[in-house]
Design an enzyme around this catalytic site. Sequence first.
Site, PDB file in Angstrom:
ATOM      1  N   GLY A 150       6.732   4.973   8.396  1.00 37.94           N
ATOM      2  CA  GLY A 150       5.844   6.185   8.367  1.00 37.94           C
ATOM      3  C   GLY A 150       5.889   6.826   9.791  1.00 37.94           C
ATOM      4  O   GLY A 150       6.931   6.680  10.460  1.00 37.94           O
ATOM      5  N   LYS A 196       0.805  -1.127   0.011  1.00 33.59           N
ATOM      6  CA  LYS A 196       0.121   0.017  -0.018  1.00 33.59           C
ATOM      7  C   LYS A 196       0.921   1.195  -0.022  1.00 33.59           C
ATOM      8  O   LYS A 196       1.409   1.568   1.203  1.00 33.59           O
ATOM      9  CB  LYS A 196      -0.891  -0.253   1.365  1.00 33.59           C
ATOM     10  CG  LYS A 196      -2.402   0.659   1.047  1.00 33.59           C
ATOM     11  CD  LYS A 196      -2.142   2.149   0.800  1.00 33.59           C
ATOM     12  CE  LYS A 196      -1.712   2.895   1.929  1.00 33.59           C
ATOM     13  NZ  LYS A 196      -1.336   4.636   1.727  1.00 33.59           N
ATOM     14  N   GLU A 198       8.916   1.235  11.390  1.00 34.96           N
ATOM     15  CA  GLU A 198      10.134   2.274  11.383  1.00 34.96           C
ATOM     16  C   GLU A 198       9.467   3.469  11.236  1.00 34.96           C
ATOM     17  O   GLU A 198       8.757   3.916  10.217  1.00 34.96           O
ATOM     18  CB  GLU A 198      10.797   2.160   9.927  1.00 34.96           C
ATOM     19  CG  GLU A 198      11.508   0.850   9.903  1.00 34.96           C
ATOM     20  CD  GLU A 198      12.440   1.019   8.302  1.00 34.96           C
ATOM     21  OE1 GLU A 198      13.538   1.604   8.424  1.00 34.96           O
ATOM     22  OE2 GLU A 198      11.784   0.909   7.179  1.00 34.96           O
TER      23      GLU A 198
END
Length: 556
Positions: A243, A187, A265
């Site tokens: 993100g 995505k 992360e």
Amino acid sequence: MDSSTSSPLAALADASLLKTQALINGEWVSGKTTFAVSDPATGAHLADVANLGEQETEAAIAAANKAWIGWRTKTAKERGAILLRWQQLLMKHADDLARIMTAEQGKPLAEAKGEVVYGASFIDWFAEEAKRVYGETIPTTDNNKRYLVIKQSMGVCAAITPWNFPLAMITRKVAPALAAGCTVIIKPAEATPLTALAVAELAQRAGMPAGVLNVLTADAEASIAVGKVICDSDVVRHLSFTGSTEVGRILMRQCAPTVKKLSLELGGNAPFIVFDDADLDSAVEGAMVSKYRNAGQTCVCANRIYVQAGVYDAFVEKLAAKVATLKVGNGFDAGVNVGPLIEEAALVKVETHVADALALGARLLAGGKRAEGLGGTQFFEATLLADATPQMLCSREETFGPVAPVFKFKTEDEVVALATQQHPRALGHGVGDVGFHLGHGGGVDQRALLHAVLQAIADLEAGHRGAELVGKGLVNLLMHIDAVGADAGLAGIAELGNDRAFDSGVQVGVFKHDEGGIAAQLQRKLLDGGRRLRIQQAANLGGAGEAELAHDRVAR
Ligand code: NAP
């Protein structure tokens, strides 16, 4: 070619790389609606992309699960051959991929090309590594038993990726999963779906079987629904996310009911430290790369630059001279070092940080405001602030823009405290950047500082995962010192993330030789897709008493 030409995408050598539909089960599919993708440098419309939702996400998960059987039963060498073809196609089309990336993300073309090469490197690395996914034997407390660990693909893995590295964040996550025999659902971010789709098109051309790699494009609102379906799914065994910390928390919560394996992360706030005995030219060079690459929109960006009092003035003067040479502008224009920011909200955040720092006494040595007359509204001048203090927003929040605040310190103890005080548990990238700087700043006793920083982490975490965190910090530190690429693990700590982004593919089970055929049965069940198997007597291995086999090592 420069930015004065109409559409940057009109100049693609292979126009069929420009895909606007999503990829599910090897087919390009439209959504019920579309969303617009635009060029952050000019605001120009680039494409309308399929906007998918819950139904298509379910379809992609089912397709990936179905494809898993065929993919996992290929040998690592067979999967590797397809991955290597994919990597070669990425390299062959590097110019076009970079062009698409610069158009939708804004980074200078040379940086975009660098990202293609960097992103492709994960694929050939893991294509080779999958041949070496070895098991283990473990000493037991009982001579009548043998413990064997085998590694299996875990199933469908999902990757939710950010816009700042729209190619490398994908390949870094999916290459190890695919190499290990997992299938994937990607995505990408709303702002940068075109790079992801071009990469997926090349995977198709490389011979990736239908359903093995799927891409769900969605706008910001639809992404929430897509993410919810992914998190709720029992079929999706692992979610790897890069993100913001805020979204990471949401996904973590959403993944709790299915006890999904997660790799996060998240946001950074990295310190960059310059000591009196550093080679200043080298340190300035390191700071420039670390701070202004991708217009300051990288998670490992030096967010705070700490300089020891003895070299503070000289360092600031040298840095100011370098910053003055940076050219801000459209990433397609020759000589541009700093492209546009991704969106208006990013400019507002940068403006807020600069205004706050100036109000609290910082000295403006370069930039400080939006850059005008460059053909768009999303440019910000390369900015340098001296005399920053811990009270300023830029000291404790990720600026994510081309602003370098410089802080003065006196002693090593003081700077370790400063570097860690704002976010004591979020040291992963901070440690990494210390290492990065040390790699460039000759004359520093690297081992002494390494020891000091790791000791600080251990102290902060004393009694609470201390040893483990030191270990992870070391991985990060070594990665940056050696400036290695695909072969290094990236381990974040606490709110910076958990775990590596790319160990997503392996599965571990524990078998005892004295249970007459049980091991073989378990292995068969694993291969048939059985996932919720109870592992008895694992407690004496120091692991969980019960393990879902799709979830982490039970033997460690
Ligand atoms: P973001 O807003 O968290 O978005 C990241 C991805 O998550 C995008 O694909 C986004 O889709 C999606 N998303 C947002 N909300 C979601 C939800 N509720 N459910 C499912 N998906 C959701 O972060 P960003 O602004 O793109 O990236 C910048 C941040 O990433 C910075 O904080 C940076 O430090 C961090 N980062 C960290 C690393 C690292 O290695 N630690 C590397 C790169 C970036 P939409 O775009 O459609 O909203």
